[in-house]
Design an enzyme around this catalytic site. Structure first.
Site, mmCIF file in Angstrom:
data_model
loop_
_atom_site.group_PDB
_atom_site.id
_atom_site.type_symbol
_atom_site.label_atom_id
_atom_site.label_comp_id
_atom_site.label_asym_id
_atom_site.label_seq_id
_atom_site.Cartn_x
_atom_site.Cartn_y
_atom_site.Cartn_z
ATOM 1 N N THR A 59 87.742 -0.423 -28.150
ATOM 2 C CA THR A 59 89.236 -0.950 -27.756
ATOM 3 C C THR A 59 89.169 -2.319 -27.040
ATOM 4 O O THR A 59 88.386 -2.475 -26.085
ATOM 5 C CB THR A 59 90.006 -0.008 -26.892
ATOM 6 O OG1 THR A 59 89.959 1.250 -27.944
ATOM 7 C CG2 THR A 59 91.388 -0.173 -26.785
ATOM 8 N N ASN A 60 90.106 -3.171 -27.379
ATOM 9 C CA ASN A 60 90.346 -4.744 -26.870
ATOM 10 C C ASN A 60 91.275 -4.590 -25.776
ATOM 11 O O ASN A 60 92.262 -3.791 -25.642
ATOM 12 C CB ASN A 60 90.622 -5.770 -27.962
ATOM 13 C CG ASN A 60 89.445 -6.143 -28.473
ATOM 14 O OD1 ASN A 60 88.681 -6.479 -27.789
ATOM 15 N ND2 ASN A 60 89.436 -6.367 -29.843
ATOM 16 N N GLN B 53 92.163 2.096 -38.073
ATOM 17 C CA GLN B 53 91.517 1.574 -39.314
ATOM 18 C C GLN B 53 89.773 1.630 -38.822
ATOM 19 O O GLN B 53 89.304 2.028 -39.775
ATOM 20 C CB GLN B 53 91.905 -0.047 -39.089
ATOM 21 C CG GLN B 53 93.331 -0.177 -39.576
ATOM 22 C CD GLN B 53 93.433 -0.255 -41.354
ATOM 23 O OE1 GLN B 53 92.825 0.806 -41.894
ATOM 24 N NE2 GLN B 53 93.904 -1.180 -41.909
ATOM 25 N N HIS C 210 83.624 -10.624 -25.231
ATOM 26 C CA HIS C 210 83.792 -10.768 -26.558
ATOM 27 C C HIS C 210 84.746 -11.879 -26.878
ATOM 28 O O HIS C 210 85.611 -12.260 -26.323
ATOM 29 C CB HIS C 210 84.466 -9.250 -26.932
ATOM 30 C CG HIS C 210 84.814 -9.222 -28.227
ATOM 31 N ND1 HIS C 210 83.987 -9.778 -29.299
ATOM 32 C CD2 HIS C 210 86.011 -8.591 -28.849
ATOM 33 C CE1 HIS C 210 84.741 -9.199 -30.470
ATOM 34 N NE2 HIS C 210 85.697 -8.692 -30.128
ATOM 35 N N GLY D 211 90.839 7.972 -31.634
ATOM 36 C CA GLY D 211 91.283 6.801 -32.583
ATOM 37 C C GLY D 211 91.132 7.088 -33.776
ATOM 38 O O GLY D 211 89.799 6.948 -34.155
ATOM 39 N N SER D 212 91.882 7.243 -34.680
ATOM 40 C CA SER D 212 91.527 7.347 -36.180
ATOM 41 C C SER D 212 92.288 6.501 -36.858
ATOM 42 O O SER D 212 92.814 6.642 -38.139
ATOM 43 C CB SER D 212 91.889 8.875 -36.525
ATOM 44 O OG SER D 212 91.426 9.769 -35.724
ATOM 45 N N ASN E 55 96.750 -0.899 -23.637
ATOM 46 C CA ASN E 55 95.491 -0.056 -23.844
ATOM 47 C C ASN E 55 94.866 0.293 -22.643
ATOM 48 O O ASN E 55 94.090 1.286 -22.642
ATOM 49 C CB ASN E 55 94.457 -1.042 -24.506
ATOM 50 C CG ASN E 55 94.932 -1.261 -25.995
ATOM 51 O OD1 ASN E 55 95.952 -0.507 -26.539
ATOM 52 N ND2 ASN E 55 94.479 -2.155 -26.792
ATOM 53 N N ARG F 227 93.569 -11.086 -27.342
ATOM 54 C CA ARG F 227 93.001 -9.646 -27.248
ATOM 55 C C ARG F 227 93.605 -9.195 -26.144
ATOM 56 O O ARG F 227 93.820 -8.110 -25.948
ATOM 57 C CB ARG F 227 91.399 -9.799 -27.156
ATOM 58 C CG ARG F 227 90.641 -9.986 -28.477
ATOM 59 C CD ARG F 227 89.295 -9.962 -28.149
ATOM 60 N NE ARG F 227 88.823 -10.036 -29.713
ATOM 61 C CZ ARG F 227 88.411 -11.137 -30.177
ATOM 62 N NH1 ARG F 227 88.809 -12.189 -29.690
ATOM 63 N NH2 ARG F 227 87.782 -11.490 -31.331
ATOM 64 N N ASP G 89 93.439 11.778 -32.873
ATOM 65 C CA ASP G 89 94.418 10.661 -32.478
ATOM 66 C C ASP G 89 95.826 11.462 -32.182
ATOM 67 O O ASP G 89 95.905 12.532 -32.209
ATOM 68 C CB ASP G 89 94.663 10.031 -34.196
ATOM 69 C CG ASP G 89 95.445 8.516 -33.840
ATOM 70 O OD1 ASP G 89 94.409 7.868 -34.206
ATOM 71 O OD2 ASP G 89 96.473 8.368 -33.462
HETATM 72 P P1 A3D Z 1 94.608 1.040 -35.577
HETATM 73 O O1 A3D Z 1 94.177 1.235 -36.856
HETATM 74 O O2 A3D Z 1 95.755 0.489 -35.047
HETATM 75 O O3 A3D Z 1 94.103 2.242 -34.509
HETATM 76 C C1 A3D Z 1 94.271 2.609 -33.458
HETATM 77 C C2 A3D Z 1 94.563 4.137 -33.534
HETATM 78 O O4 A3D Z 1 94.808 4.410 -31.835
HETATM 79 C C3 A3D Z 1 95.896 4.381 -34.083
HETATM 80 O O5 A3D Z 1 95.762 5.206 -35.132
HETATM 81 C C4 A3D Z 1 96.564 4.886 -33.022
HETATM 82 O O6 A3D Z 1 97.576 5.964 -33.334
HETATM 83 C C5 A3D Z 1 95.606 5.314 -32.007
HETATM 84 N N1 A3D Z 1 96.177 5.508 -30.573
HETATM 85 C C6 A3D Z 1 97.121 4.819 -30.066
HETATM 86 N N2 A3D Z 1 97.325 5.468 -28.773
HETATM 87 C C7 A3D Z 1 96.239 6.477 -28.510
HETATM 88 C C8 A3D Z 1 96.110 7.577 -27.597
HETATM 89 N N3 A3D Z 1 96.743 7.266 -26.375
HETATM 90 N N4 A3D Z 1 95.345 8.395 -27.797
HETATM 91 C C9 A3D Z 1 94.516 8.506 -29.003
HETATM 92 N N5 A3D Z 1 94.786 7.655 -30.184
HETATM 93 C C10 A3D Z 1 95.703 6.685 -29.875
HETATM 94 O O7 A3D Z 1 93.447 -0.071 -34.774
HETATM 95 P P2 A3D Z 1 92.085 -0.381 -35.122
HETATM 96 O O8 A3D Z 1 91.499 0.727 -35.535
HETATM 97 O O9 A3D Z 1 92.086 -1.736 -36.255
HETATM 98 O O10 A3D Z 1 91.588 -1.154 -33.737
HETATM 99 C C11 A3D Z 1 91.359 -0.251 -32.572
HETATM 100 C C12 A3D Z 1 91.016 -0.967 -31.358
HETATM 101 O O11 A3D Z 1 89.797 -1.789 -31.580
HETATM 102 C C13 A3D Z 1 91.872 -2.115 -31.096
HETATM 103 O O12 A3D Z 1 92.215 -2.230 -29.685
HETATM 104 C C14 A3D Z 1 91.085 -3.671 -31.616
HETATM 105 O O13 A3D Z 1 91.762 -4.522 -30.745
HETATM 106 C C15 A3D Z 1 89.998 -3.178 -31.513
HETATM 107 N N6 A3D Z 1 88.807 -4.059 -31.780
HETATM 108 C C16 A3D Z 1 87.881 -4.370 -31.283
HETATM 109 C C17 A3D Z 1 86.724 -4.870 -31.731
HETATM 110 C C18 A3D Z 1 85.555 -5.614 -30.936
HETATM 111 O O14 A3D Z 1 84.890 -6.299 -31.300
HETATM 112 C C19 A3D Z 1 85.606 -5.223 -29.353
HETATM 113 C C20 A3D Z 1 87.060 -5.483 -33.078
HETATM 114 C C21 A3D Z 1 87.759 -4.882 -33.699
HETATM 115 C C22 A3D Z 1 89.085 -4.309 -33.183
#
Ligand code: A3D
Length: 321
Positions: free
Chosen positions: A120-121, A13, A176, A10-11, A96, A89, A34
């Site tokens: 991941t959430n 944010q 969480h 996952g690349s 997810n 979430r 990604d």
């Molecule tokens: P985002 O910037 O959308 O990045 C997620 C990345 O995952 C995107 O670049 C997608 O292309 C990629 N992706 C989607 N499907 C796949 C796949 N099958 N294989 C590989 N890559 C894929 O999101 P983010 O970086 O802001 O957040 C990522 C996750 O973290 C989300 O589920 C959020 O809800 C979670 N999160 C958790 C917390 C906790 O404290 C636990 C805090 C903030 C965010």
């Protein structure tokens, strides 16, 4: 000695921020992965070009094939979708969960010896599913949430008391977010428990309760401001602390989601508890005695995680086996 290899699945944010922080801290060579072709490659190149300016040495690359994570020492998983305003979430579960199945297969094949941190959430259910899908040992698969929840709590308290964030410690348990259990009697300013600070007149009990609630809602507060996604700087910083503790065998005591085997009366579920992270992964799960109201809050939190796990098993029955 060869550098450690850190793979970021996952690349987006958080993934991009993880890569930057891991680079600046020289934790190792970094592979961004990604499914969005070009994104991991572009971010890797961009951060590599910051290296001469910041003065760090690390090899950065981007990939869209799991083969690139071969023999990674640490894998941090953020693949999936984040929340938008109005979403919980838990709304993310169906999508997810499928992503966790793919990531689990990639880990099993290419990085079975890695220390895996899932972000991941909905976190507590996704890390549970990821450990099952990957088949990696439970001491090598953890979920990041507690470091972030406690960092938010520490920040709000430091602001309230006008003291350094460094001198505020916070102890949180449970799932969480909404049902997290902040333990005020184990959270301190320079070792003085918050419950004593109430007695000393530093803060009213009601005000402390407001801060606890703001902490529980901390993720939603950021989501509502950003409108297009969820928090990423503090979540990335939190996971990096966990990765660093593993890679440097620091044995930090950090709150994180770990697979419990009877601790706190919970078996076979991932729940946020204080753990020691060292070269062997989860080296210890710290169990403390809870009073009645703390136990009631934890029970509520565990029940909500249980509901999510059941929803996962409905979608992917193999997980229930
Ligand atoms: P985002 O910037 O959308 O990045 C997620 C990345 O995952 C995107 O670049 C997608 O292309 C990629 N992706 C989607 N499907 C796949 C796949 N099958 N294989 C590989 N890559 C894929 O999101 P983010 O970086 O802001 O957040 C990522 C996750 O973290 C989300 O589920 C959020 O809800 C979670 N999160 C958790 C917390 C906790 O404290 C636990 C805090 C903030 C965010």
């Amino acid at each position: 000695m060869a550098r450690a290899k850190i793979a970021l699945i996952g690349s987006g944010q958080i993934g991009g921020t993880l890569a930057l922080l891991a680079g600046i801290k020289e934790l190792g060579d970094i592979v961004l992965f990604d499914i969005a072709d070009g994104v991991p490659q572009g971010k890797a190149l961009d951060i590599a070009e910051a290296a001469p300016v910041e003065g760090f040495d690390a090899s950065l690359s981007g990939a869209s094939s799991y083969a690139a994570i071969q023999d990674a020492d640490v894998v941090i998983v953020t693949a999936g979708v984040p929340r938008k305003p109005g979403m919980s979430r838990d709304d993310l579960l169906g999508i997810n969960l499928q992503v966790m199945e793919q990531v689990g297969a990639g880990l099993k094949k290419y990085a079975p010896n890695a220390f895996v941190i899932c972000i991941t959430n909905p976190l507590d259910a996704m890390v549970w599913a990821l450990q099952k899908f990957s088949g990696l040992p439970a001491n090598k698969v953890v979920g990041m949430a507690g470091v972030l929840d406690s960092a938010r709590f520490r920040y709000f308290l430091a602001e309230e008391f006008k003291v350094s964030v460094e001198d505020v410690t916070a102890f949180v348990l449970g799932g969480h977010g909404d049902t997290m259990v902040p333990l005020t009697r184990y959270s301190t300013v320079a070792g003085i428990p918050l419950t004593d600070l109430v007695k000393l007149g530093w803060i009213e009990k009601d005000r402390l309760e407001e801060i606890v609630q703001r902490t529980r809602d901390g993720g939603a507060e950021v989501v509502n401001l950003l409108k297009t996604g969820s928090a990423f700087y503090a979540p990335a910083a939190s996971a990096i602390v966990m990765a660093e503790s593993y890679l440097k065998d620091k044995k930090r005591v950090l709150p994180a989601a770990a697979l419990l085997d009877g601790q706190y009366g919970i078996k076979g579920r991932y729940i946020g508890v204080p753990i020691v992270i060292g070269a062997n992964g989860v080296e210890r799960i710290i169990e403390i005695e809870l009073n009645k109201s703390e136990q009631a809050m934890l029970d509520k939190s565990v029940a909500s995680v249980e509901g999510l796990v059941e929803a996962c098993v409905k979608i992917a029955p193999a997980l229930g086996a």
